[in-house]
Motif scaffolding. Structure first.
Motif, PDB file in Angstrom:
ATOM      1  N   SER A 214      51.000  75.156 -45.813  1.00  0.00           N
ATOM      2  CA  SER A 214      51.344  75.670 -44.495  1.00  0.00           C
ATOM      3  C   SER A 214      51.906  77.087 -44.622  1.00  0.00           C
ATOM      4  O   SER A 214      52.664  77.369 -45.543  1.00  0.00           O
ATOM      5  CB  SER A 214      52.372  74.713 -43.890  1.00  0.00           C
ATOM      6  OG  SER A 214      52.892  75.276 -42.736  1.00  0.00           O
ATOM      7  N   GLY A 215      51.521  77.969 -43.696  1.00  0.00           N
ATOM      8  CA  GLY A 215      52.005  79.346 -43.763  1.00  0.00           C
ATOM      9  C   GLY A 215      51.278  80.175 -44.807  1.00  0.00           C
ATOM     10  O   GLY A 215      51.877  81.034 -45.451  1.00  0.00           O
ATOM     11  N   SER A 216      49.993  79.933 -44.990  1.00  0.00           N
ATOM     12  CA  SER A 216      49.242  80.783 -45.926  1.00  0.00           C
ATOM     13  C   SER A 216      48.227  81.664 -45.206  1.00  0.00           C
ATOM     14  O   SER A 216      47.501  82.418 -45.848  1.00  0.00           O
ATOM     15  CB  SER A 216      48.586  79.946 -47.026  1.00  0.00           C
ATOM     16  OG  SER A 216      47.807  78.927 -46.508  1.00  0.00           O
ATOM     17  N   GLY A 217      48.157  81.555 -43.872  1.00  0.00           N
ATOM     18  CA  GLY A 217      47.274  82.436 -43.105  1.00  0.00           C
ATOM     19  C   GLY A 217      45.948  81.804 -42.714  1.00  0.00           C
ATOM     20  O   GLY A 217      45.064  82.491 -42.200  1.00  0.00           O
ATOM     21  N   LYS A 218      45.803  80.490 -42.928  1.00  0.00           N
ATOM     22  CA  LYS A 218      44.529  79.822 -42.657  1.00  0.00           C
ATOM     23  C   LYS A 218      44.157  79.901 -41.174  1.00  0.00           C
ATOM     24  O   LYS A 218      43.038  80.254 -40.823  1.00  0.00           O
ATOM     25  CB  LYS A 218      44.593  78.341 -43.087  1.00  0.00           C
ATOM     26  CG  LYS A 218      44.972  78.125 -44.533  1.00  0.00           C
ATOM     27  CD  LYS A 218      44.939  76.662 -44.941  1.00  0.00           C
ATOM     28  CE  LYS A 218      45.912  75.745 -44.224  1.00  0.00           C
ATOM     29  NZ  LYS A 218      47.342  76.064 -44.457  1.00  0.00           N
ATOM     30  N   THR A 219      45.123  79.558 -40.313  1.00  0.00           N
ATOM     31  CA  THR A 219      44.837  79.566 -38.873  1.00  0.00           C
ATOM     32  C   THR A 219      44.579  80.990 -38.382  1.00  0.00           C
ATOM     33  O   THR A 219      43.684  81.222 -37.572  1.00  0.00           O
ATOM     34  CB  THR A 219      46.002  78.905 -38.103  1.00  0.00           C
ATOM     35  OG1 THR A 219      46.026  77.524 -38.475  1.00  0.00           O
ATOM     36  CG2 THR A 219      45.826  79.019 -36.596  1.00  0.00           C
ATOM     37  N   THR A 220      45.340  81.932 -38.896  1.00  0.00           N
ATOM     38  CA  THR A 220      45.140  83.331 -38.494  1.00  0.00           C
ATOM     39  C   THR A 220      43.734  83.793 -38.873  1.00  0.00           C
ATOM     40  O   THR A 220      43.052  84.445 -38.075  1.00  0.00           O
ATOM     41  CB  THR A 220      46.216  84.219 -39.157  1.00  0.00           C
ATOM     42  OG1 THR A 220      47.505  83.691 -38.825  1.00  0.00           O
ATOM     43  CG2 THR A 220      46.125  85.655 -38.693  1.00  0.00           C
TER      44      THR A 220
ATOM     45  N   GLU B 274      57.875  85.524 -49.803  1.00  0.00           N
ATOM     46  CA  GLU B 274      56.598  85.703 -50.498  1.00  0.00           C
ATOM     47  C   GLU B 274      55.653  86.620 -49.729  1.00  0.00           C
ATOM     48  O   GLU B 274      54.932  87.417 -50.323  1.00  0.00           O
ATOM     49  CB  GLU B 274      55.945  84.345 -50.774  1.00  0.00           C
ATOM     50  CG  GLU B 274      56.731  83.562 -51.817  1.00  0.00           C
ATOM     51  CD  GLU B 274      56.064  82.289 -52.277  1.00  0.00           C
ATOM     52  OE1 GLU B 274      56.455  81.778 -53.337  1.00  0.00           O
ATOM     53  OE2 GLU B 274      55.154  81.781 -51.587  1.00  0.00           O
ATOM     54  N   TYR B 275      55.652  86.494 -48.405  1.00  0.00           N
ATOM     55  CA  TYR B 275      54.764  87.354 -47.619  1.00  0.00           C
ATOM     56  C   TYR B 275      55.119  88.832 -47.785  1.00  0.00           C
ATOM     57  O   TYR B 275      54.255  89.694 -47.742  1.00  0.00           O
ATOM     58  CB  TYR B 275      54.817  86.978 -46.136  1.00  0.00           C
ATOM     59  CG  TYR B 275      53.602  86.212 -45.660  1.00  0.00           C
ATOM     60  CD1 TYR B 275      52.311  86.723 -45.799  1.00  0.00           C
ATOM     61  CD2 TYR B 275      53.730  84.981 -45.020  1.00  0.00           C
ATOM     62  CE1 TYR B 275      51.197  86.038 -45.355  1.00  0.00           C
ATOM     63  CE2 TYR B 275      52.611  84.283 -44.559  1.00  0.00           C
ATOM     64  CZ  TYR B 275      51.352  84.815 -44.734  1.00  0.00           C
ATOM     65  OH  TYR B 275      50.255  84.139 -44.295  1.00  0.00           O
ATOM     66  N   THR B 276      56.412  89.117 -47.948  1.00  0.00           N
ATOM     67  CA  THR B 276      56.821  90.526 -47.989  1.00  0.00           C
ATOM     68  C   THR B 276      57.050  91.036 -49.422  1.00  0.00           C
ATOM     69  O   THR B 276      57.490  92.143 -49.626  1.00  0.00           O
ATOM     70  CB  THR B 276      58.107  90.729 -47.149  1.00  0.00           C
ATOM     71  OG1 THR B 276      59.086  89.797 -47.596  1.00  0.00           O
ATOM     72  CG2 THR B 276      57.845  90.498 -45.671  1.00  0.00           C
TER      73      THR B 276
HETATM   74  N1  LIG Z   1      51.167  85.354 -33.415  1.00  0.00           N
HETATM   75  C1  LIG Z   1      51.938  85.486 -34.504  1.00  0.00           C
HETATM   76  N2  LIG Z   1      52.935  86.398 -34.560  1.00  0.00           N
HETATM   77  C2  LIG Z   1      53.702  86.560 -35.670  1.00  0.00           C
HETATM   78  N3  LIG Z   1      53.542  85.823 -36.795  1.00  0.00           N
HETATM   79  C3  LIG Z   1      52.577  84.894 -36.794  1.00  0.00           C
HETATM   80  C4  LIG Z   1      51.725  84.661 -35.660  1.00  0.00           C
HETATM   81  N4  LIG Z   1      50.839  83.660 -35.981  1.00  0.00           N
HETATM   82  C5  LIG Z   1      51.146  83.297 -37.234  1.00  0.00           C
HETATM   83  N5  LIG Z   1      52.173  84.020 -37.726  1.00  0.00           N
HETATM   84  C6  LIG Z   1      52.748  83.916 -39.081  1.00  0.00           C
HETATM   85  O1  LIG Z   1      51.679  84.201 -39.993  1.00  0.00           O
HETATM   86  C7  LIG Z   1      51.812  83.397 -41.147  1.00  0.00           C
HETATM   87  C8  LIG Z   1      50.520  82.599 -41.342  1.00  0.00           C
HETATM   88  O2  LIG Z   1      50.455  81.640 -40.322  1.00  0.00           O
HETATM   89  P1  LIG Z   1      49.190  80.681 -40.116  1.00  0.00           P
HETATM   90  O3  LIG Z   1      47.957  81.520 -40.079  1.00  0.00           O
HETATM   91  O4  LIG Z   1      49.466  79.824 -38.948  1.00  0.00           O
HETATM   92  O5  LIG Z   1      49.199  79.849 -41.481  1.00  0.00           O
HETATM   93  P2  LIG Z   1      48.604  78.391 -41.797  1.00  0.00           P
HETATM   94  O6  LIG Z   1      47.570  78.078 -40.771  1.00  0.00           O
HETATM   95  O7  LIG Z   1      48.057  78.524 -43.184  1.00  0.00           O
HETATM   96  O8  LIG Z   1      49.773  77.449 -41.765  1.00  0.00           O
HETATM   97  C9  LIG Z   1      53.048  82.535 -40.937  1.00  0.00           C
HETATM   98  O9  LIG Z   1      54.124  83.168 -41.580  1.00  0.00           O
HETATM   99  C10 LIG Z   1      53.224  82.528 -39.443  1.00  0.00           C
HETATM  100  O10 LIG Z   1      54.566  82.328 -39.102  1.00  0.00           O
END
Ligand SMILES: Nc1ncnc2c1ncn2[C@@H]1O[C@H](COP(=O)(O)OP(=O)(O)O)[C@@H](O)[C@H]1O
Ligand SMILES: [Mg+2]
Length: 334
Positions: free
Chosen positions: A54-60, A286-288
């Motif tokens: 979780s929090g690796s950027g997959k959804t983004t 880790e992100y920064t």
């Molecule tokens: N709209 C947004 N604004 C700011 N930060 C975001 C936003 N969407 C996601 N993040 C951040 O980007 C990072 C990756 O999130 P996400 O893509 O949801 O990861 P995953 O799907 O792998 O859990 C996380 O640190 C999350 O908090």
């Protein structure tokens, strides 16, 4: 303009999404997805998994590929065409028809106040997939491909279906436009373990029977190993290892992939809770971080890892982003 037969289906090149995080009164930018590149070919349909905690950027990354969010940098090409350069009409009538989403929670996708078949008819009519007279037969065919019938679904509200049934309907909705790519973001993570394999099996069948490509996003390596042809492992916005699933998960090279493969689910709920808090803190750190994002946790860390971003290296039939595998790999620090 017809694409050449060897034009890739999907070309993701250096796709990057920059967000800001608030730190006290100021804010700091970070790359939620950082120069992600991957290619799906046209000739052989694939199940391509994107895995990572979780929090690796997959959804983004998924949202950019679906055209839901614009990339900060990088390009997305579909059948050779730059998605950012499409007109609104082309995006709607062509791209969004070809690339369909499936989300984690089917009960959040469908309004509880609408009968679930409404979404199926609406998609058929919006994209003119069948006439009104033929819509029932068309929808029934699509539902059959996901193991349901129109009779079972018609007139029902979402809460009258089980989670597994509702997720099948959301996959059916995605299939109505006859897409060439389905982007499924954690489609089984809200389902009972016993149902997960049946949905993943269905993805394999859809790939074989309907030649649809599936970008299957998950944090669950078991279903990934079972279903995927290729896999990309994500860590804090980076793709750190990518290649055939039997190689990447069978003999992982990147220390993070090894770590992910060996991590077992925690049984003690109190421990999970405290670990979650630590994980959230760790995410920001880790992100920064400069250098390698994994340097703070890596059992094989070297001096260079804290200073420089590791290169993407082609090694043993896959890509691995790690100093351990370069031609001039430094000797480990003692
Ligand atoms: N709209 C947004 N604004 C700011 N930060 C975001 C936003 N969407 C996601 N993040 C951040 O980007 C990072 C990756 O999130 P996400 O893509 O949801 O990861 P995953 O799907 O792998 O859990 C996380 O640190 C999350 O908090
Ligand atoms: Mg996610």
């Amino acid at each position: 303009m017809q694409p050449q037969p060897d034009t890739p289906l999907l070309q993701v090149q250096d796709l990057t999404k920059i967000f800001s995080i608030r730190q006290g009164f100021s804010s700091k930018q970070f790359h939620a997805v950082d120069q992600a590149s991957l290619v799906l070919e046209t000739k052989t349909p694939e199940i391509f998994t994107i895995a990572g905690e979780s929090g690796s950027g997959k959804t983004t990354l998924a949202r950019m590929i679906l055209g839901m969010d614009d990339p900060s940098r990088g390009t997305l090409r579909y059948k050779g065409r730059d998605v950012a350069a499409l007109t609104r009409k082309e995006k709607r009538s062509w791209f969004l028809k070809q690339v369909q989403p499936v989300f984690q929670d089917p009960f959040a996708t469908f309004s509880p106040l609408k009968r679930i078949d409404h979404y199926l008819y609406e998609t058929v009519y919006n994209y003119q997939m069948a006439s009104r007279a033929n819509a029932d037969a068309y929808i029934n065919d699509v539902l059959t491909s996901v193991g349901l019938t129109l009779h079972e679904v018609k007139g029902r509200f979402p809460n009258e279906l089980s989670g597994g049934q509702a997720q099948r309907v959301s996959i059916a909705r995605a299939l109505i436009t006859q897409p060439s790519l389905i982007v499924a973001d954690e489609p089984v993570s809200m389902l009972d373990a016993s149902l997960r394999m049946s949905i993943v099996n269905m993805f394999r069948k859809l790939k074989e029977d309907q030649k649809v490509n599936i970008l299957y996003i998950t944090h669950d390596l078991a279903t990934a190993f079972y279903s995927a042809d290729r896999i990309a492992i994500m860590l804090r916005g980076w793709i750190v290892e990518m290649g055939p699933v039997e190689k990447v998960l069978g003999e992982p090279l990147h220390p993070y992939t090894k770590n992910l493969k060996n991590s077992v689910p925690e049984a003690d709920p109190d421990k999970v809770w405290t670990e979650k808090i630590n994980l959230a803190d760790m995410e920001t750190v880790e992100y920064t971080r400069s250098g390698c994002k994994f340097a703070g946790r890596c059992p094989a860390v070297m001096d260079i890892c804290r200073k420089k971003v590791p290169p993407n290296i082609d090694h043993e039939g896959r890509m691995v982003k790690c100093f351990l595998y370069g031609d001039e790999a430094p000797t480990p620090a003692t």
